[in-house]
Enzyme design. Structure first.
Site, PDB file in Angstrom:
ATOM      1  N   ARG A  97      13.809  -4.795   1.994  1.00  0.00           N
ATOM      2  CA  ARG A  97      12.837  -5.884   1.974  1.00  0.00           C
ATOM      3  C   ARG A  97      13.382  -7.043   2.798  1.00  0.00           C
ATOM      4  O   ARG A  97      14.559  -7.404   2.705  1.00  0.00           O
ATOM      5  CB  ARG A  97      12.545  -6.365   0.546  1.00  0.00           C
ATOM      6  CG  ARG A  97      11.549  -5.503  -0.219  1.00  0.00           C
ATOM      7  CD  ARG A  97      10.147  -5.606   0.393  1.00  0.00           C
ATOM      8  NE  ARG A  97       9.140  -4.845  -0.330  1.00  0.00           N
ATOM      9  CZ  ARG A  97       8.772  -3.604  -0.046  1.00  0.00           C
ATOM     10  NH1 ARG A  97       9.387  -2.946   0.948  1.00  0.00           N
ATOM     11  NH2 ARG A  97       7.815  -3.001  -0.729  1.00  0.00           N
ATOM     12  N   GLU A 102       6.678 -10.515   5.884  1.00  0.00           N
ATOM     13  CA  GLU A 102       5.859  -9.512   5.192  1.00  0.00           C
ATOM     14  C   GLU A 102       5.731  -9.766   3.696  1.00  0.00           C
ATOM     15  O   GLU A 102       4.877  -9.151   3.048  1.00  0.00           O
ATOM     16  CB  GLU A 102       6.470  -8.123   5.375  1.00  0.00           C
ATOM     17  CG  GLU A 102       6.523  -7.617   6.796  1.00  0.00           C
ATOM     18  CD  GLU A 102       7.134  -6.238   6.849  1.00  0.00           C
ATOM     19  OE1 GLU A 102       6.376  -5.255   6.907  1.00  0.00           O
ATOM     20  OE2 GLU A 102       8.375  -6.130   6.817  1.00  0.00           O
ATOM     21  N   HIS A 145       8.553  -1.742  10.335  1.00  0.00           N
ATOM     22  CA  HIS A 145       8.356  -1.164   8.995  1.00  0.00           C
ATOM     23  C   HIS A 145       7.984   0.324   9.097  1.00  0.00           C
ATOM     24  O   HIS A 145       6.941   0.760   8.613  1.00  0.00           O
ATOM     25  CB  HIS A 145       7.280  -1.931   8.217  1.00  0.00           C
ATOM     26  CG  HIS A 145       7.517  -1.898   6.731  1.00  0.00           C
ATOM     27  ND1 HIS A 145       7.480  -3.014   5.943  1.00  0.00           N
ATOM     28  CD2 HIS A 145       7.807  -0.870   5.881  1.00  0.00           C
ATOM     29  CE1 HIS A 145       7.724  -2.695   4.687  1.00  0.00           C
ATOM     30  NE2 HIS A 145       7.940  -1.396   4.625  1.00  0.00           N
TER      31      HIS A 145
END
Length: 337
Positions: free
Chosen positions: A237, A266, A292
């Protein structure tokens, strides 16, 4: 009457066909995500939503979508979904807890090799200058025998460690929940504390879920503790790291490189998230940045969306949800880390 189902991003035709066997489907058939407002307006008239990383479900969203009963998320990390708000509004929420593990681990090893062996710089060199054969340039870091620290040893961390064994890496990990000794032995792992992991690792790999405790766990202080020239790899993340602090460390030369498949921008649920990736990361020669792609294997993406679609069907059939976080309980416990 069939339930009305909103699909917010492109999915394979097999997934749409499955949803159409039991519902009326309104789908985004382009590869460009709808804006949040467009999703809200469409979701107001739907009973179910097949949702993705681009979506953010919170109290304001649910307050405007009173008809919504279930959200099937085609993802593992639900940090952009307010589970408490879903509970208050009586909206069931499910994730896909297992299908992303292997492709994410594969990509992580790829990022390590790309960054350590200067593959992007080499590719640019061949494309932009006359190539006349071998030169003594672009010497980098190998994986064979390297000290690798993995921060977080859930399913993804273990999958990464399993693949790195083939490279004869010396692997340590830090996690508040230690593995059983037999599992550590099987994966050739040594448990460590974070300060030691930072100080000794040639490669530091992040494999944590995002939470208040893990937010910016790699900040300026942590970066200052890292081994000089170490490489930082983030497939997990974006907001696990302070990207501005990473850019500072790269500019100073203490950090040897940064590879990331995820970015702070994000993490929609964080109100202070940056609006864009730090330009210094985009322009630095020692970064490898991918959009991603952790689960971007065609067959896997189809299965992820299908798994989320199956949970939507289970909801309307009155069955337990395989990946249920809110609402009907899962058939098997869901492990997020």
């Amino acid at each position: 009457m069939k339930p009305r189902i909103l699909v917010t991003n492109w999915v394979h035709k097999e997934v749409l066909g499955f949803l159409q066997t039991f519902g009326e489907v309104e789908a985004n058939v382009t590869r460009v995500p709808w804006s949040r407002e467009e999703v809200v307006v469409r979701a107001q008239h739907c009973d179910a939503m097949l949702a993705f990383m681009t979506d953010h479900v919170d109290e304001p969203f649910l307050s405007r979508c009173a008809r919504l009963k279930v959200i099937g998320c085609a993802l593992k990390g639900a940090d952009n979904y307010d589970t408490e708000a879903c509970r208050r509004h009586g909206v069931a929420l499910s994730i896909v807890p297992d299908l992303l593990t292997v492709p994410t681990a594969e990509l992580t090893v790829g990022l390590m090799i790309m960054l350590g062996r200067h593959l992007l710089e080499g590719d640019r060199l061949v494309r932009t200058t006359p190539f006349n054969g071998w030169r003594p340039i672009l010497f980098g870091k190998g994986l064979d025998g390297a000290m690798v620290g993995i921060l977080g040893m859930g399913a993804v961390g273990q999958a990464i460690a399993h693949r790195l064994r083939a490279f004869r890496c010396q692997i340590s990990y830090a996690d508040d929940r230690p593995l059983a000794p037999a599992k550590e032995d099987a994966l050739c792992l040594l448990r460590s504390e974070l300060p030691r992991l930072l100080a000794e690792s040639d490669y530091l790999v992040l494999a944590l879920p995002l939470s208040p405790a893990s937010h910016h766990i790699i900040d300026a202080d942590a970066l200052a503790q890292m081994k000089s020239g170490a490489l930082l790899i983030n497939p997990a993340r974006g907001s696990l790291v302070d990207e501005a602090a990473v850019a500072d460390a790269l500019e100073r030369g203490g950090l040897g490189g940064y590879a990331a498949d995820v970015f702070e921008t994000e993490d929609w649920a964080l109100p202070d998230r940056p609006a864009a990736i730090d330009a210094r990361l985009l322009n630095h020669p020692r970064t490898v940045l991918t959009p991603h792609l952790g689960s971007a294997v065609d067959t896997i993406r189809r299965e992820i969306a299908m798994a989320a679609a199956r949970d939507i069907r289970r909801f309307f059939e009155g069955q337990p949800l395989h990946g249920g976080l809110v609402g009907r309980q899962p058939i098997q416990p869901v492990v997020l880390a």
